[in-house]
Design a protein around this motif. Structure first.
Motif, PDB file in Angstrom:
ATOM      1  N   GLU A   1       0.846  -1.199   0.000  1.00 16.02           N
ATOM      2  CA  GLU A   1       0.000   0.000   0.000  1.00 16.02           C
ATOM      3  C   GLU A   1       0.880   1.247   0.000  1.00 16.02           C
ATOM      4  OE1 GLU A   1      -3.315   0.117  -0.383  1.00 16.02           O
ATOM      5  OE2 GLU A   1      -3.284  -2.066  -0.510  1.00 16.02           O
ATOM      6  N   GLY A   2       0.567   2.169  -0.883  1.00 17.94           N
ATOM      7  CA  GLY A   2       1.313   3.406  -0.968  1.00 17.94           C
ATOM      8  C   GLY A   2       2.546   3.332  -1.849  1.00 17.94           C
ATOM      9  N   ARG A   3       2.908   2.144  -2.310  1.00 21.39           N
ATOM     10  CA  ARG A   3       4.091   2.026  -3.177  1.00 21.39           C
ATOM     11  C   ARG A   3       3.752   2.277  -4.639  1.00 21.39           C
ATOM     12  NH1 ARG A   3       8.767  -0.433  -0.780  1.00 21.39           N
ATOM     13  NH2 ARG A   3       8.305  -1.120   1.331  1.00 21.39           N
ATOM     14  N   ALA A   4       2.462   2.273  -4.965  1.00 19.42           N
ATOM     15  CA  ALA A   4       1.997   2.568  -6.322  1.00 19.42           C
ATOM     16  C   ALA A   4       0.743   3.425  -6.210  1.00 19.42           C
ATOM     17  CB  ALA A   4       1.682   1.266  -7.075  1.00 19.42           C
ATOM     18  N   ASP A   5       0.426   4.137  -7.280  1.00 14.40           N
ATOM     19  CA  ASP A   5      -0.785   4.955  -7.267  1.00 14.40           C
ATOM     20  C   ASP A   5      -2.036   4.094  -7.232  1.00 14.40           C
ATOM     21  OD1 ASP A   5       0.228   7.792  -7.496  1.00 14.40           O
ATOM     22  OD2 ASP A   5       1.234   6.883  -9.217  1.00 14.40           O
ATOM     23  N   VAL A   6      -1.992   2.969  -7.954  1.00 11.95           N
ATOM     24  CA  VAL A   6      -3.114   2.035  -7.981  1.00 11.95           C
ATOM     25  C   VAL A   6      -2.556   0.622  -7.906  1.00 11.95           C
ATOM     26  CG1 VAL A   6      -5.172   1.251  -9.229  1.00 11.95           C
ATOM     27  CG2 VAL A   6      -4.398   3.623  -9.483  1.00 11.95           C
ATOM     28  N   ILE A   7      -3.165  -0.211  -7.075  1.00 19.29           N
ATOM     29  CA  ILE A   7      -2.779  -1.626  -6.972  1.00 19.29           C
ATOM     30  C   ILE A   7      -4.002  -2.464  -7.315  1.00 19.29           C
ATOM     31  CG2 ILE A   7      -1.916  -3.468  -5.477  1.00 19.29           C
ATOM     32  CD1 ILE A   7      -0.573  -1.293  -3.763  1.00 19.29           C
ATOM     33  N   TYR A   8      -3.808  -3.430  -8.211  1.00 20.50           N
ATOM     34  CA  TYR A   8      -4.909  -4.276  -8.666  1.00 20.50           C
ATOM     35  C   TYR A   8      -4.729  -5.709  -8.188  1.00 20.50           C
ATOM     36  CZ  TYR A   8      -5.226  -0.495 -12.110  1.00 20.50           C
ATOM     37  OH  TYR A   8      -5.294   0.730 -12.719  1.00 20.50           O
ATOM     38  N   PRO A   9      -5.812  -6.369  -7.792  1.00 25.90           N
ATOM     39  CA  PRO A   9      -5.722  -7.810  -7.524  1.00 25.90           C
ATOM     40  C   PRO A   9      -5.439  -8.552  -8.836  1.00 25.90           C
ATOM     41  CG  PRO A   9      -7.747  -6.872  -6.611  1.00 25.90           C
ATOM     42  CD  PRO A   9      -7.132  -5.821  -7.491  1.00 25.90           C
ATOM     43  N   VAL A  10      -4.610  -9.562  -8.781  1.00 22.69           N
ATOM     44  CA  VAL A  10      -4.204 -10.282  -9.985  1.00 22.69           C
ATOM     45  C   VAL A  10      -5.389 -10.968 -10.674  1.00 22.69           C
ATOM     46  CG1 VAL A  10      -3.582 -12.495  -8.908  1.00 22.69           C
ATOM     47  CG2 VAL A  10      -2.323 -11.679 -10.926  1.00 22.69           C
ATOM     48  N   ALA A  11      -6.469 -11.212  -9.947  1.00 22.29           N
ATOM     49  CA  ALA A  11      -7.645 -11.858 -10.538  1.00 22.29           C
ATOM     50  C   ALA A  11      -8.627 -10.859 -11.148  1.00 22.29           C
ATOM     51  CB  ALA A  11      -8.363 -12.699  -9.481  1.00 22.29           C
ATOM     52  N   ASP A  12      -8.371  -9.573 -11.040  1.00 24.09           N
ATOM     53  CA  ASP A  12      -9.292  -8.531 -11.493  1.00 24.09           C
ATOM     54  C   ASP A  12      -9.151  -8.277 -12.992  1.00 24.09           C
ATOM     55  OD1 ASP A  12     -11.007  -6.409 -11.816  1.00 24.09           O
ATOM     56  OD2 ASP A  12      -9.861  -5.012 -10.565  1.00 24.09           O
ATOM     57  N   ILE A  13      -9.737  -9.172 -13.784  1.00 21.26           N
ATOM     58  CA  ILE A  13      -9.610  -9.038 -15.233  1.00 21.26           C
ATOM     59  C   ILE A  13     -10.448  -7.888 -15.788  1.00 21.26           C
ATOM     60  CG2 ILE A  13      -8.930 -11.425 -15.648  1.00 21.26           C
ATOM     61  CD1 ILE A  13     -11.873 -11.892 -16.544  1.00 21.26           C
ATOM     62  N   GLY A  14     -11.264  -7.261 -14.945  1.00 16.03           N
ATOM     63  CA  GLY A  14     -12.042  -6.097 -15.355  1.00 16.03           C
ATOM     64  C   GLY A  14     -11.355  -4.786 -15.007  1.00 16.03           C
ATOM     65  N   ALA A  15     -10.113  -4.833 -14.570  1.00 21.99           N
ATOM     66  CA  ALA A  15      -9.371  -3.628 -14.179  1.00 21.99           C
ATOM     67  C   ALA A  15      -9.114  -2.729 -15.384  1.00 21.99           C
ATOM     68  CB  ALA A  15      -8.045  -4.025 -13.535  1.00 21.99           C
ATOM     69  N   THR A  16      -8.849  -1.458 -15.131  1.00 19.17           N
ATOM     70  CA  THR A  16      -8.597  -0.515 -16.223  1.00 19.17           C
ATOM     71  C   THR A  16      -7.423  -0.942 -17.092  1.00 19.17           C
ATOM     72  OG1 THR A  16      -7.241   0.825 -14.741  1.00 19.17           O
ATOM     73  CG2 THR A  16      -9.537   1.491 -15.009  1.00 19.17           C
ATOM     74  N   ILE A  17      -6.387  -1.535 -16.478  1.00 23.34           N
ATOM     75  CA  ILE A  17      -5.194  -1.915 -17.255  1.00 23.34           C
ATOM     76  C   ILE A  17      -5.443  -3.119 -18.161  1.00 23.34           C
ATOM     77  CG2 ILE A  17      -3.568  -0.866 -15.642  1.00 23.34           C
ATOM     78  CD1 ILE A  17      -2.991  -3.698 -14.551  1.00 23.34           C
ATOM     79  N   ALA A  18      -6.639  -3.692 -18.084  1.00 21.82           N
ATOM     80  CA  ALA A  18      -7.004  -4.809 -18.965  1.00 21.82           C
ATOM     81  C   ALA A  18      -7.607  -4.315 -20.270  1.00 21.82           C
ATOM     82  CB  ALA A  18      -7.983  -5.751 -18.257  1.00 21.82           C
ATOM     83  N   SER A  19      -7.673  -2.998 -20.445  1.00 19.70           N
ATOM     84  CA  SER A  19      -8.266  -2.429 -21.657  1.00 19.70           C
ATOM     85  C   SER A  19      -7.274  -1.535 -22.382  1.00 19.70           C
ATOM     86  CB  SER A  19      -9.505  -1.610 -21.291  1.00 19.70           C
ATOM     87  OG  SER A  19      -9.987  -0.920 -22.435  1.00 19.70           O
ATOM     88  N   GLY A  20      -7.256  -1.647 -23.689  1.00 20.03           N
ATOM     89  CA  GLY A  20      -6.392  -0.805 -24.509  1.00 20.03           C
ATOM     90  C   GLY A  20      -6.818   0.649 -24.505  1.00 20.03           C
ATOM     91  N   SER A  21      -8.061   0.941 -24.133  1.00 22.19           N
ATOM     92  CA  SER A  21      -8.512   2.333 -24.095  1.00 22.19           C
ATOM     93  C   SER A  21      -7.920   3.097 -22.906  1.00 22.19           C
ATOM     94  CB  SER A  21     -10.044   2.410 -24.048  1.00 22.19           C
ATOM     95  OG  SER A  21     -10.536   1.866 -22.836  1.00 22.19           O
ATOM     96  N   PHE A  22      -7.357   2.353 -21.940  1.00 22.26           N
ATOM     97  CA  PHE A  22      -6.673   2.983 -20.812  1.00 22.26           C
ATOM     98  C   PHE A  22      -5.236   3.216 -21.246  1.00 22.26           C
ATOM     99  CE2 PHE A  22      -4.411   2.879 -16.679  1.00 22.26           C
ATOM    100  CZ  PHE A  22      -5.106   3.903 -16.043  1.00 22.26           C
ATOM    101  N   ARG A  23      -4.893   4.460 -21.475  1.00 21.34           N
ATOM    102  CA  ARG A  23      -3.606   4.783 -22.086  1.00 21.34           C
ATOM    103  C   ARG A  23      -2.476   4.741 -21.063  1.00 21.34           C
ATOM    104  NH1 ARG A  23      -3.707   9.636 -26.062  1.00 21.34           N
ATOM    105  NH2 ARG A  23      -1.729   8.639 -26.500  1.00 21.34           N
ATOM    106  N   THR A  24      -1.415   4.049 -21.443  1.00 24.03           N
ATOM    107  CA  THR A  24      -0.203   3.956 -20.624  1.00 24.03           C
ATOM    108  C   THR A  24       1.008   4.050 -21.537  1.00 24.03           C
ATOM    109  OG1 THR A  24       0.073   1.551 -20.790  1.00 24.03           O
ATOM    110  CG2 THR A  24      -1.380   2.365 -19.025  1.00 24.03           C
ATOM    111  N   MET A  25       2.174   4.207 -20.918  1.00 26.45           N
ATOM    112  CA  MET A  25       3.419   4.163 -21.675  1.00 26.45           C
ATOM    113  C   MET A  25       3.815   2.715 -21.945  1.00 26.45           C
ATOM    114  SD  MET A  25       5.551   7.113 -19.715  1.00 26.45           S
ATOM    115  CE  MET A  25       6.968   7.055 -20.806  1.00 26.45           C
ATOM    116  N   GLY A  26       3.242   1.789 -21.189  1.00 24.37           N
ATOM    117  CA  GLY A  26       3.553   0.386 -21.343  1.00 24.37           C
ATOM    118  C   GLY A  26       3.633  -0.310 -20.011  1.00 24.37           C
ATOM    119  N   MET A  27       4.330  -1.431 -20.005  1.00 23.89           N
ATOM    120  CA  MET A  27       4.386  -2.280 -18.823  1.00 23.89           C
ATOM    121  C   MET A  27       5.776  -2.861 -18.637  1.00 23.89           C
ATOM    122  SD  MET A  27       1.939  -5.548 -17.990  1.00 23.89           S
ATOM    123  CE  MET A  27       1.894  -6.328 -16.379  1.00 23.89           C
TER     124      MET A  27
END
Length: 194
Positions: A57-83
């Motif tokens: 907690e607090g080490r990242a802006d957002v932390i997702y459970p590994v089983a959360d396939i509905g998370a924002t990072i599971a969609s290409g419409s959520f723009r990132t620099m990458g992974m």
């Protein structure tokens, strides 16, 4: 909308410190960080660093459970620099290469590839058999960068922490994130060959 977002994945391979340090360096450089940690990584974080799930907690802006396939990072419409996956296990690497994504970790990586964004895998395995090498070659053809955390002894590191910092910062270099933590090669000072 901020596009200075970076997804960081930590898998169960040895070297959990690489992912933690990458998070610290990215945040210090002003990046918005999104973290996903595999179940095996929670064991490795505890074994190698003495960290519990609550310590993330607090080490990242957002932390997702590994089983959360509905998370924002599971969609290409959520723009990132990458992974960045640091460290990356052979299992995770193999899932990404086949496109069979069973967790948010491999799904987010798959999305990064399909959107033609940067995917960097700090693969932690040695020695390698032909299957590993062929999987790395396939991922490279798909656009990923396989970057095993190889120490840079020219920087004359004095501690494990310095080795981890250098490798993690070099991985962030691949996203054009200059953390100021890399001791850059400046050429030979005194050549024995002259």
């Amino acid at each position: 909308m901020s596009t200075r977002r970076l997804i960081v994945g930590i898998t169960g391979a040895s070297g959990a410190a690489y992912g933690i340090r990458a998070l610290e360096l990215a945040r210090a450089a002003g990046m918005e960080t999104h973290l996903v940690v595999s179940r095996s990584a929670l064991l490795t974080l505890n074994q190698e660093l003495g960290l519990q799930k609550a310590d993330l907690e607090g080490r990242a802006d957002v932390i997702y459970p590994v089983a959360d396939i509905g998370a924002t990072i599971a969609s290409g419409s959520f723009r990132t620099m990458g992974m960045l996956i640091a460290p990356c296990s052979v299992r995770t690497m193999s899932e990404i290469a086949t496109g069979v994504t069973s967790t948010l970790m491999s799904r987010a990586a798959d999305v990064v590839l399909k959107e033609r964004r940067r995917l960097v895998l700090m693969l932690r395995e040695t020695p390698l058999h032909l299957g590993h090498i062929e999987t790395m070659a396939a991922l490279t053809r798909m656009g990923a960068i396989v970057m095993p955390p190889v120490p840079a002894f020219y920087a004359r590191p004095q501690s494990i922490d310095e080795l981890v910092t250098h490798s993690s910062a070099r991985a962030l270099d691949l996203f054009d994130i200059d953390t100021g933590a890399v001791r850059r090669w400046g050429g030979l000072k005194d050549s024995l060959l002259t």
